[in-house]
Design a protein around this motif. Structure first.
Motif, short mmCIF file in Angstrom:
data_model
loop_
_atom_site.label_atom_id
_atom_site.label_comp_id
_atom_site.label_asym_id
_atom_site.label_seq_id
_atom_site.Cartn_x
_atom_site.Cartn_y
_atom_site.Cartn_z
N ASN A 4 18.12 10.81 -2.12
CA ASN A 4 16.79 10.57 -2.63
C ASN A 4 16.53 11.51 -3.80
O ASN A 4 17.32 12.40 -4.11
CB ASN A 4 15.73 10.70 -1.52
CG ASN A 4 15.57 12.12 -1.00
OD1 ASN A 4 15.79 13.09 -1.73
ND2 ASN A 4 15.17 12.24 0.24
N HIS A 5 15.41 11.31 -4.48
CA HIS A 5 15.17 12.07 -5.70
C HIS A 5 15.00 13.56 -5.43
O HIS A 5 15.35 14.38 -6.29
CB HIS A 5 13.98 11.50 -6.48
CG HIS A 5 12.65 11.74 -5.87
ND1 HIS A 5 12.16 10.99 -4.82
CD2 HIS A 5 11.69 12.64 -6.17
CE1 HIS A 5 10.96 11.43 -4.49
NE2 HIS A 5 10.64 12.43 -5.31
N SER A 39 19.55 8.89 -13.19
CA SER A 39 18.99 8.36 -11.96
C SER A 39 17.53 8.79 -11.79
O SER A 39 16.66 8.00 -11.43
CB SER A 39 19.82 8.83 -10.76
OG SER A 39 19.25 8.36 -9.56
N LEU A 40 17.25 10.05 -12.07
CA LEU A 40 15.89 10.57 -11.91
C LEU A 40 14.93 9.95 -12.92
O LEU A 40 13.77 9.66 -12.58
CB LEU A 40 15.88 12.10 -12.07
CG LEU A 40 16.53 12.88 -10.92
CD1 LEU A 40 16.75 14.33 -11.32
CD2 LEU A 40 15.68 12.78 -9.65
N VAL A 50 8.30 16.69 -14.20
CA VAL A 50 9.76 16.78 -14.10
C VAL A 50 10.40 15.84 -15.11
O VAL A 50 11.34 16.22 -15.82
CB VAL A 50 10.23 16.46 -12.66
CG1 VAL A 50 11.74 16.34 -12.59
CG2 VAL A 50 9.73 17.52 -11.68
N LYS A 51 9.87 14.62 -15.21
CA LYS A 51 10.45 13.65 -16.14
C LYS A 51 10.38 14.13 -17.59
O LYS A 51 11.24 13.81 -18.39
CB LYS A 51 9.73 12.30 -16.01
CG LYS A 51 10.25 11.47 -14.87
CD LYS A 51 9.77 10.05 -14.96
CE LYS A 51 10.41 9.23 -13.88
NZ LYS A 51 10.06 7.82 -13.96
N SER A 52 9.36 14.93 -17.91
CA SER A 52 9.19 15.37 -19.29
C SER A 52 10.32 16.30 -19.76
O SER A 52 10.60 16.38 -20.95
CB SER A 52 7.84 16.06 -19.47
OG SER A 52 7.81 17.31 -18.81
N VAL A 53 10.96 16.99 -18.83
CA VAL A 53 12.03 17.93 -19.19
C VAL A 53 13.41 17.28 -19.11
O VAL A 53 14.38 17.79 -19.66
CB VAL A 53 11.93 19.20 -18.32
CG1 VAL A 53 12.36 18.93 -16.90
CG2 VAL A 53 12.73 20.33 -18.89
#
Length: 89
Positions: A4-5, A39-40, A50-53
């Motif tokens: 999982n993530h 994947s993330l 988190v997605k921004s980095v």
């Protein structure tokens, strides 16, 4: 069973932390960074902070994979590695 993530983030943090602490790594670790980030980025459950980095981490992994001197590449990113690990928490 797929990870999982949360597990993926933990593995990503572990690799980045080891690069920061040891100032060395392997091409396969850089490839693993790329796979984890891909994947993330495609997972809607991952927090936007988190997605921004993730694009910067992906670029780090990709550039490391093709670097003629991987250890120098890792050494030149020491500050970013620390920041990324903190941002993934």
């Amino acid at each position: 069973m797929p990870l999982n993530h949360e597990h993926q983030i933990t593995i990503l943090k572990d690799i980045l932390s080891e690069h920061e602490a040891d100032c060395c790594g392997t091409v396969s670790e850089c490839e693993q960074i790329e796979r984890l980030v891909k994947s993330l980025m495609g997972n809607d459950q991952v927090h936007p902070q988190v997605k921004s980095v993730l694009p910067d981490i992906y670029a780090y992994g990709q550039n490391g994979k093709y670097s003629a001197d991987l250890n120098s590449h890792i050494l030149s990113h020491q500050q970013q590695l620390s920041e990324w690990v903190n941002q993934l928490t």
